[in-house]
Design a protein around this motif. Structure first.
Motif, PDB file in Angstrom:
ATOM      1  N   LEU A   1      41.470  46.515  59.717  1.00 22.40           N
ATOM      2  CA  LEU A   1      40.967  45.316  59.052  1.00 22.40           C
ATOM      3  C   LEU A   1      39.677  45.714  58.327  1.00 22.40           C
ATOM      4  O   LEU A   1      38.644  45.925  58.965  1.00 22.40           O
ATOM      5  N   ASP A   2      39.718  45.881  57.012  1.00 20.95           N
ATOM      6  CA  ASP A   2      38.516  46.316  56.304  1.00 20.95           C
ATOM      7  C   ASP A   2      37.544  45.148  56.161  1.00 20.95           C
ATOM      8  O   ASP A   2      37.824  44.154  55.482  1.00 20.95           O
ATOM      9  N   SER A   3      36.421  45.247  56.862  1.00 22.23           N
ATOM     10  CA  SER A   3      35.448  44.148  56.886  1.00 22.23           C
ATOM     11  C   SER A   3      34.075  44.713  57.220  1.00 22.23           C
ATOM     12  O   SER A   3      33.990  45.732  57.937  1.00 22.23           O
TER      13      SER A   3
ATOM     14  N   THR B   1      33.935  45.268  60.992  1.00 26.39           N
ATOM     15  CA  THR B   1      34.630  46.422  61.596  1.00 26.39           C
ATOM     16  C   THR B   1      33.948  47.733  61.195  1.00 26.39           C
ATOM     17  O   THR B   1      33.867  48.671  61.995  1.00 26.39           O
TER      18      THR B   1
ATOM     19  N   GLU C   1      40.535  41.481  70.100  1.00 25.18           N
ATOM     20  CA  GLU C   1      41.131  40.311  69.429  1.00 25.18           C
ATOM     21  C   GLU C   1      40.046  39.445  68.790  1.00 25.18           C
ATOM     22  O   GLU C   1      40.190  38.970  67.658  1.00 25.18           O
ATOM     23  N   ARG C   2      38.939  39.294  69.505  1.00 29.73           N
ATOM     24  CA  ARG C   2      37.881  38.415  68.971  1.00 29.73           C
ATOM     25  C   ARG C   2      37.110  39.082  67.828  1.00 29.73           C
ATOM     26  O   ARG C   2      36.689  38.415  66.896  1.00 29.73           O
TER      27      ARG C   2
ATOM     28  N   GLU D   1      38.565  41.102  65.721  1.00 35.32           N
ATOM     29  CA  GLU D   1      39.507  40.965  64.587  1.00 35.32           C
ATOM     30  C   GLU D   1      39.412  39.574  63.984  1.00 35.32           C
ATOM     31  O   GLU D   1      39.381  39.403  62.757  1.00 35.32           O
ATOM     32  N   THR D   2      39.321  38.561  64.842  1.00 39.56           N
ATOM     33  CA  THR D   2      39.193  37.180  64.343  1.00 39.56           C
ATOM     34  C   THR D   2      37.901  37.022  63.550  1.00 39.56           C
ATOM     35  O   THR D   2      37.877  36.458  62.453  1.00 39.56           O
TER      36      THR D   2
ATOM     37  N   ALA E   1      36.214  39.374  62.078  1.00 38.02           N
ATOM     38  CA  ALA E   1      36.289  40.194  60.858  1.00 38.02           C
ATOM     39  C   ALA E   1      37.080  39.478  59.765  1.00 38.02           C
ATOM     40  O   ALA E   1      36.687  39.478  58.597  1.00 38.02           O
ATOM     41  N   ARG E   2      38.186  38.819  60.188  1.00 38.36           N
ATOM     42  CA  ARG E   2      38.993  38.075  59.195  1.00 38.36           C
ATOM     43  C   ARG E   2      38.178  36.947  58.590  1.00 38.36           C
ATOM     44  O   ARG E   2      38.247  36.659  57.397  1.00 38.36           O
ATOM     45  N   ARG E   3      37.355  36.325  59.463  1.00 37.91           N
ATOM     46  CA  ARG E   3      36.538  35.191  59.001  1.00 37.91           C
ATOM     47  C   ARG E   3      35.501  35.654  57.977  1.00 37.91           C
ATOM     48  O   ARG E   3      35.103  34.895  57.097  1.00 37.91           O
TER      49      ARG E   3
ATOM     50  N   LYS F   1      35.714  38.513  55.926  1.00 34.53           N
ATOM     51  CA  LYS F   1      36.202  39.574  55.003  1.00 34.53           C
ATOM     52  C   LYS F   1      35.525  39.484  53.633  1.00 34.53           C
ATOM     53  O   LYS F   1      35.185  38.363  53.193  1.00 34.53           O
TER      54      LYS F   1
END
Ligand code: RIB
Ligand code: CA
Length: 318
Positions: free
Chosen positions: A212-214, A217, A308-309, A311-312, A314-316, A318
């Motif tokens: 997940l490129d953020s 991360t 998992e958290r 990743e969540t 990071a998505r938020r 991006k």
């Protein structure tokens, strides 16, 4: 319906694993992070304040106040850990200078003001030396009845120390502060190396996050790369021990560990065993328990929860 978010104040010496705990707190809807109070430890208090502000801004939480605390232990000389956390305290991670200033309030005063304004509602998560908390309860003894709970990352009971053969870093930096807190009567939960050293973040875990490129991360990868090099060189561990996120996670997932009520104290005198946290497992001292101690952990379940958290989050962002 889910209850109201748990109100927490994070007392921290950010530090790489502290930074991961801050991110985990921000990624956890069960929590409301009221403030960060900073203490010396992994790096100086001034550096820790800058790091805390920077990590909050990285995660879009620049509204959370950061209050500078004590910059040296009660009696011991200052000890920091650049070999473990790097000269900035965040390993190879490079954050832009924070846009915000720290709170115009000392950490001890913020702890007292926030907790006394909401008796029984605030949990303190102490993931650095206990100097700020020790002085807060000395300055305002009413805190002893007002604090909902204290979760402490610290100590090594049946596990070897990580700073001396016997002592864990947070307690060794300020054993006198630890003694004050351990024997304060506060509702304490201790999260020692005995459980945190089972919680290893591996390179494969970091590579999963990097899929997940953020900025989040990339920060985690850069910070933990330094931390993993330390663990490999000094402790022959492949990966890195994420002590502080485990302590933080117990505020919303206490079933990750099994705890036991024990009488616990700390050596504040002996040159060889200074800072050693001791638990009276067999009742030799006939003293009542003064804290809950985490002795077993579902380590891989915790690491999965952490990933998992992240990743969540990071998505938020991006
Ligand atoms: O011994 C580990 C603890 O000391 C962690 O909180 C780490 O961040 C350092 O403060
Ligand atoms: Ca810490």
């Amino acid at each position: 319906m889910a209850g109201a978010a748990k109100r927490i104040i994070l007392d921290t010496d950010p530090g790489i694993d502290d930074a991961l705990a801050i991110l985990l707190a921000l990624a956890s809807p069960e929590l409301n992070v009221e403030a960060l109070t900073v203490v010396m430890g992994n790096c100086s208090t001034a550096q820790g304040v800058s790091n805390a502000l920077g990590v909050l801004e990285l995660a879009g939480a620049g509204n959370i106040p950061v209050a500078p605390g004590l910059d040296r232990p009660l009696l011991q000389p200052l000890l920091t850990a650049p070999e473990t956390h790097g000269h900035t305290g965040l390993g190879y991670a490079q954050l832009p200078p924070p846009r915000r200033h720290p709170a115009n309030q000392h950490a001890v005063d913020l702890l007292i003001e926030r907790i006394m304004a909401a008796p029984g509602e605030i949990t303190v998560v102490a993931i650095g030396p206990l100097t700020n908390l020790a002085l807060a309860i000395r300055r305002e003894p009413a805190l002893l009845q007002a604090i909902c709970e204290v979760v402490i990352m610290g100590g090594a009971l049946r596990h070897e120390g990580n700073t001396t053969p016997l002592a864990e870093f947070n307690v060794y930096v300020d054993p006198h502060a630890a003694h004050i807190v351990y024997h304060s009567g506060l509702p304490l939960t201790l999260v020692p190396l005995d459980v945190t050293y089972q919680c290893i973040l591996t390179q494969a875990d970091v590579e999963r996050l990097l899929a997940l490129d953020s900025p989040i991360t990339r920060f985690i990868a850069d910070a933990t790369r330094f931390y993993m090099e330390f663990h490999d060189e000094y402790q022959d561990i492949q990966g890195c021990v994420i002590n502080d996120p485990l302590a933080l996670a117990l505020t919303f997932a206490p079933d990750l560990v099994e705890t036991r009520p024990l009488h616990v104290t700390v050596d504040t005198h002996s040159p060889l065993s200074l800072g050693k946290t001791m638990a009276d497992f067999y009742g030799a001292w006939s003293k009542p328990p003064n804290m809950q101690v985490a002795l077993k952990v579902q380590a891989r379940r915790f690491i999965e929860l952490f990933l998992e958290r992240m990743e969540t989050l990071a998505r938020r962002l991006k």
